[in-house]
Design an enzyme around this catalytic site. Sequence first.
Site, PDB file in Angstrom:
ATOM      1  N   ARG A   9       4.286   0.778   2.573  1.00  0.00           N
ATOM      2  CA  ARG A   9       4.150  -0.633   2.983  1.00  0.00           C
ATOM      3  C   ARG A   9       2.905  -1.201   2.317  1.00  0.00           C
ATOM      4  NH1 ARG A   9       1.241  -3.523   6.586  1.00  0.00           N
ATOM      5  NH2 ARG A   9       2.253  -5.216   7.720  1.00  0.00           N
TER       6      ARG A   9
ATOM      7  N   LYS B 175      -6.535  -1.016   3.254  1.00  0.00           N
ATOM      8  CA  LYS B 175      -7.190  -0.712   4.527  1.00  0.00           C
ATOM      9  C   LYS B 175      -8.642  -0.306   4.330  1.00  0.00           C
ATOM     10  CE  LYS B 175      -3.200  -0.262   7.415  1.00  0.00           C
ATOM     11  NZ  LYS B 175      -2.197   0.569   8.059  1.00  0.00           N
TER      12      LYS B 175
END
Length: 289
Positions: free
Chosen positions: A257, A222
Amino acid sequence: MTGASGRTLIMGVVNVTADSFSDGGRYLEPGAAVARARELVADGAAIVDVGGESTRPGAHRVPAELERDRVVPVISALAEEGIAVSVDTMRASVAAAALAAGAAIVNDVSGGRADPGMTTVVADSTAPWILMHWRPAQGAPGPAWADIHHEITDYDDVVLQVRDELLHQADAAIAAGIAPERIVLDPGLGFAKNADHNWALLHRLDVLQDTGFRVLVGASRKRFLGELLGGREPAGREVATAAVSALAAQAGVWGVRVHDVRSTADAIAVTAAWQRGAAPTTTATQDGA
Ligand code: PMM
């Protein structure tokens, strides 16, 4: 609460999309998506998360039929091979089709808020439900989610507000008959949150852990990791992702995840050995290696 072994589970990501931020377009063809999922399992994924709609900043919703047609063939093929699959969707109709095709978990980045039909679909199944934290544009959930790049990022105390908003969603799920053991909370890193919000949430993961619900963390590749590393592109964020995975495992989360499973599996193996004070196999070796 972690997996059966007490170890944090790894959820490997397969985005069957044209435009996801780090792997968009690579796994649009079902054969490529299935092959990728097999690799993730070989690398140590306990769950494969299959999504057919990108949620990256600036993305627009795809039609429900297209989303369903992208994920269902992949989920059927994986379920037939005995692979545990979660479906990454905000739509009740897609979740229902995915569950019918053999999905074992519903991963809802809207935390059950985008589609009022989702609660019933999950309640009618036995599947766990991942409720991720996200704040869409102000107003009614329906139209707001149609334009998912307008987000509300004002928090007085991001840690407590994210916890309380997730607990509100969990309470609604429980009121609809979904057992608390089936609920997983996810702070939704990067969703209506800036880098400081994400780091504050990771720093205080214990606050989410203390709710007693299982917790999933999705930091993989991210933007806040790229910002930490001086503007590094997504492909260069794997080591930082694995470090977050190790620290999240240390904090006792149920799952992480990630896109690259192997590096996270290595990091979690180190955490487990560190916490145990011993290697997983107890056979002593004398070779000094
Ligand atoms: N992040 C993305 C998509 N789905 N689901 C959960 N539960 N948690 C997350 O953090 C999350 C998610 C971001 O998009 P990507 O699939 O390209 O990583």
